[in-house]
Every structure is written in C-alpha cells, then in structure tokens.
Design a protein around this motif. Structure first.
Motif, PDB file in Angstrom:
ATOM      1  N   UNK A  38       9.194  14.951   6.823  1.00 54.58           N
ATOM      2  CA  UNK A  38       8.407  15.193   5.606  1.00 54.58           C
ATOM      3  C   UNK A  38       7.741  13.896   5.151  1.00 54.58           C
ATOM      4  N   UNK A  39       6.679  14.040   4.347  1.00 53.46           N
ATOM      5  CA  UNK A  39       5.967  12.853   3.884  1.00 53.46           C
ATOM      6  C   UNK A  39       5.399  13.087   2.491  1.00 53.46           C
ATOM      7  N   UNK A  40       5.167  11.977   1.786  1.00 54.28           N
ATOM      8  CA  UNK A  40       4.538  11.994   0.467  1.00 54.28           C
ATOM      9  C   UNK A  40       3.550  10.848   0.392  1.00 54.28           C
ATOM     10  N   UNK A  41       2.400  11.095  -0.197  1.00 54.20           N
ATOM     11  CA  UNK A  41       1.375  10.076  -0.395  1.00 54.20           C
ATOM     12  C   UNK A  41       0.950  10.119  -1.857  1.00 54.20           C
ATOM     13  N   UNK A  42       0.975   8.986  -2.513  1.00 54.78           N
ATOM     14  CA  UNK A  42       0.613   8.927  -3.931  1.00 54.78           C
ATOM     15  C   UNK A  42      -0.912   8.876  -4.054  1.00 54.78           C
ATOM     16  N   UNK A  43      -1.456   9.862  -4.746  1.00 57.92           N
ATOM     17  CA  UNK A  43      -2.910   9.932  -4.950  1.00 57.92           C
ATOM     18  C   UNK A  43      -3.347   9.072  -6.126  1.00 57.92           C
ATOM     19  N   UNK A  44      -2.574   9.101  -7.181  1.00 57.65           N
ATOM     20  CA  UNK A  44      -2.841   8.225  -8.325  1.00 57.65           C
ATOM     21  C   UNK A  44      -1.576   8.131  -9.155  1.00 57.65           C
ATOM     22  N   UNK A  45      -1.510   7.121 -10.021  1.00 56.15           N
ATOM     23  CA  UNK A  45      -0.343   6.944 -10.872  1.00 56.15           C
ATOM     24  C   UNK A  45       0.758   6.155 -10.184  1.00 56.15           C
ATOM     25  N   UNK A  46       1.972   6.287 -10.745  1.00 54.19           N
ATOM     26  CA  UNK A  46       3.114   5.545 -10.232  1.00 54.19           C
ATOM     27  C   UNK A  46       4.364   6.404 -10.339  1.00 54.19           C
ATOM     28  N   UNK A  47       5.282   6.235  -9.393  1.00 55.44           N
ATOM     29  CA  UNK A  47       6.551   6.961  -9.437  1.00 55.44           C
ATOM     30  C   UNK A  47       7.619   6.131  -8.736  1.00 55.44           C
ATOM     31  N   UNK A  48       8.845   6.670  -8.699  1.00 57.43           N
ATOM     32  CA  UNK A  48       9.973   5.914  -8.178  1.00 57.43           C
ATOM     33  C   UNK A  48      10.724   6.742  -7.137  1.00 57.43           C
ATOM     34  N   UNK A  49      11.321   6.051  -6.195  1.00 58.97           N
ATOM     35  CA  UNK A  49      11.949   6.722  -5.053  1.00 58.97           C
ATOM     36  C   UNK A  49      13.344   6.171  -4.786  1.00 58.97           C
ATOM     37  N   UNK A  69      11.552  10.597   8.669  1.00 62.50           N
ATOM     38  CA  UNK A  69      11.565  11.113  10.042  1.00 62.50           C
ATOM     39  C   UNK A  69      12.677  12.110  10.325  1.00 62.50           C
ATOM     40  N   UNK A  70      13.789  11.995   9.587  1.00 65.14           N
ATOM     41  CA  UNK A  70      14.934  12.854   9.852  1.00 65.14           C
ATOM     42  C   UNK A  70      15.309  13.712   8.642  1.00 65.14           C
ATOM     43  N   UNK A  71      14.290  14.063   7.856  1.00 67.64           N
ATOM     44  CA  UNK A  71      14.471  14.985   6.733  1.00 67.64           C
ATOM     45  C   UNK A  71      15.532  14.494   5.742  1.00 67.64           C
ATOM     46  N   UNK A  72      15.532  13.196   5.471  1.00 67.02           N
ATOM     47  CA  UNK A  72      16.529  12.618   4.577  1.00 67.02           C
ATOM     48  C   UNK A  72      16.393  13.157   3.155  1.00 67.02           C
ATOM     49  N   UNK A  73      17.535  13.359   2.522  1.00 70.01           N
ATOM     50  CA  UNK A  73      17.541  13.749   1.117  1.00 70.01           C
ATOM     51  C   UNK A  73      16.981  12.595   0.300  1.00 70.01           C
ATOM     52  N   UNK A  74      16.153  12.920  -0.707  1.00 68.65           N
ATOM     53  CA  UNK A  74      15.500  11.872  -1.472  1.00 68.65           C
ATOM     54  C   UNK A  74      15.179  12.373  -2.873  1.00 68.65           C
ATOM     55  N   UNK A  75      14.763  11.462  -3.714  1.00 66.26           N
ATOM     56  CA  UNK A  75      14.311  11.830  -5.056  1.00 66.26           C
ATOM     57  C   UNK A  75      13.092  10.983  -5.397  1.00 66.26           C
ATOM     58  N   UNK A  76      12.004  11.661  -5.781  1.00 66.59           N
ATOM     59  CA  UNK A  76      10.800  10.994  -6.271  1.00 66.59           C
ATOM     60  C   UNK A  76      10.570  11.480  -7.692  1.00 66.59           C
ATOM     61  N   UNK A  77      10.385  10.564  -8.625  1.00 62.07           N
ATOM     62  CA  UNK A  77      10.314  10.932 -10.035  1.00 62.07           C
ATOM     63  C   UNK A  77       9.505   9.914 -10.833  1.00 62.07           C
ATOM     64  N   UNK A  78       9.106  10.332 -12.023  1.00 61.15           N
ATOM     65  CA  UNK A  78       8.444   9.405 -12.949  1.00 61.15           C
ATOM     66  C   UNK A  78       9.463   8.646 -13.790  1.00 61.15           C
ATOM     67  N   UNK A  79      10.719   9.076 -13.714  1.00 61.60           N
ATOM     68  CA  UNK A  79      11.781   8.595 -14.606  1.00 61.60           C
ATOM     69  C   UNK A  79      12.645   7.559 -13.879  1.00 61.60           C
ATOM     70  N   UNK A  80      12.578   6.311 -14.316  1.00 64.59           N
ATOM     71  CA  UNK A  80      13.344   5.249 -13.666  1.00 64.59           C
ATOM     72  C   UNK A  80      14.850   5.449 -13.768  1.00 64.59           C
TER      73      UNK A  80
END
Length: 301
Positions: A38-49, A69-80
């Motif tokens: 899976x992949x994520x690309x930031x189009x605009x703004x800012x977030x945390x991983x 690459x190996x479908x790792x569990x993750x969290x992307x958020x605006x909240x630090x």
C-alpha cells in the motif's frame, strides 16, 4: 529482459488508487489489511505517521510518499497525539476546492494476484519513506512522476483514474530499482558476476532439466561452493528457488491463459501432472485446477 521487467511481467503488479481527496478537522487512517503493498502520497497539507509498534513519529508534507511493501499496520493522522479513532472521518473531494487547513491524500495499493511476490518484498523494509525535498535535491526521476501525479489528482479530466494508476506503477518500478537491496535477494543475485548466469538461465528456460550440478557448471564452481553461495545471497537452496520460479510461471499460465494442468506442468519442467500438482499445492496451498477456476484462497507454505 532485465530483472524488473521479469518481476513485473510475472507478478503483473497493477496500481489501484482508492482514495484521492482531502480530510479536514481531526482524522486518522490505517489502510493495512489488503495483503498488498500500500502507499500514500500527500497532495497538500501536513500529517503524521507511525508504523507498527515503533514510537517514532514521521512528519509528512506535500509530495512526500510512503510505501508499505509488506502491508505493515500504520497510522496517518493530523493529530500528533495519535488519539483520533481510526478510519472514521469522511473525505472531501478535490472538486469542492482545496481546503487550506486540510490534508490531501492519494491512497492506493499495488495489486498483484500472485502469492510469491512476497519473496521479493520480504527484502524491503516495513516502510519506504520518500521526502519530496530530498528527491528534488537529487534531481530524481521520481520527482517528475510525483509532480505529474499530484497535478493529475486535481485535474478532474476524463481518464484521470487510469492516468494516475499508470503513473503510480511507474513510481513503484523506480522505488524498487532504488530501494531493493543489492547485498541480498533477487536483485543481488542478478547483479552477481556468477549467480546472474544461473538466474537468467532459469528464468529463460524453466522447463530445462536443471540439477544443482548443471547450475554449478554455469558458474564454474563446485556443487558445494555454488550451493553455499546461492544460499548466502538468496536465503534458499538452488532447487527451492527453481521450484518457486516454475510455480510462479505456472500460476500465471493457469490464472491468465487458463491452460490445462498438464500443459502448465510440461511448460515448467515437470514430466507429469501428478508431481507438478503436488509441488504446486505444497508451495501455494491451492490446487492448479482451483487457480484456473479463479479461486483465490492462497496460503504460502
């Protein structure tokens, strides 16, 4: 055909972008669980991983890319503080205009419908993080593809989904080329002055009557030295690699071309259907007939 062409044509990796929009307010996402890259690309703004149980926090900004690459569990958020509920926020289309205090994300995965791709991704880290600023300084080809993808994501033109997915596939090829390790794994083997001859020969003639001795002869090594070298670079025996490559080819023939089990067996170096079917099910956990019928419940032994 070079190794990337061989891998992509065998595994038939295709991009599937499932989110192209923006979040505002508080939000948090985790897109793991597909069993795909899976992949994520930031189009605009800012977030945390954050990734898995690692407490390290990464800041993502416009043009940054993260690949799992190996479908790792993750969290992307605006909240630090990472206190927001996962996958609860609604997304807003870019057609409604850019939300200045929001975060735009392009999210997708690389579907492959092939179980043995894990033999390649296993050599990659749990995440590949590409910072736009670093890519720009290096004048990387990735920069131009990223800029094209970001521009296309906002265009709303006819065929935008098709174009974005094709750009994403090109991005993956470049990421693989730059980030697959050269000390161990298939890329390392293809670059090795001796092992490359064997790997190329196996890929070109999977139906040949290969033995460890015949492979060693191509490298001008003794059987023992060849086996030790092969194992040290690819972390598996020569015959096991041969079997897995043959099964990879057979899987594609059965799934895409709908050939008979016997045809697949003969094309991949097996003398009879019975021994081929046993090897196929041992490696993939499913019968050749089931793959040809379109069943997808696959477990790697």
């Amino acid at each position: 055909m070079d190794i990337l062409n061989q891998l992509f044509s065998t595994f038939k990796v295709t991009s599937q972008i499932f989110h192209n929009g923006q979040y505002c307010g508080n939000w948090s996402i985790d897109t793991s669980g597909t069993q795909y890259m899976s992949f994520h690309i930031v189009n605009h703004g800012r977030c945390f991983l954050t990734v898995e149980d690692d407490p390290e926090v990464f800041t993502l900004e416009k043009g940054d890319v993260v690949l799992f690459p190996n479908d790792s569990k993750h969290c992307i958020t605006n909240d630090e503080s990472f206190s927001q509920p996962i996958n609860q926020a609604e997304t807003i289309s870019f057609s409604e205009g850019i939300i200045n205090d929001g975060t735009g994300l392009i999210c997708g995965y690389f579907a492959h419908n092939h179980p043995l791709i894990r033999n390649v991704t296993a050599y990659l880290p749990n995440k590949v993080l590409l910072k736009r600023a670093d890519l720009t300084q290096k004048n990387s080809s990735l920069t131009f593809l990223l800029e094209a993808l970001l521009k296309e994501s906002l265009s709303g033109d006819v065929g935008v989904e098709l174009v974005m997915n094709k750009i994403a596939e090109a991005l993956l090829a470049l990421i693989f080329r730059q980030h697959l390790p050269t000390s161990q794994g298939i890329i390392a083997a293809m670059a090795h002055p001796q092992l490359s001859k064997v790997i190329q020969a196996i890929h070109e003639e999977p139906e040949a009557k290969w033995t460890v001795d015949s492979m060693a002869e191509l490298c001008f090594l003794s059987r023992a030295k060849f086996s030790d070298l092969f194992k040290s670079v690819l972390d598996e025996s020569p015959m096991n690699y041969l079997t897995q490559w043959r099964i990879s080819i057979a899987y594609r023939m059965l799934a895409d071309e709908k050939v008979s089990t016997l045809q697949a067996a003969l094309a991949c170096g097996y003398d009879n259907e019975s021994s081929f079917s046993k090897a196929f099910k041992r490696i993939l956990g499913i019968s050749p007939g089931a793959v040809r019928a379109g069943e997808s419940s696959i477990n790697i032994a």
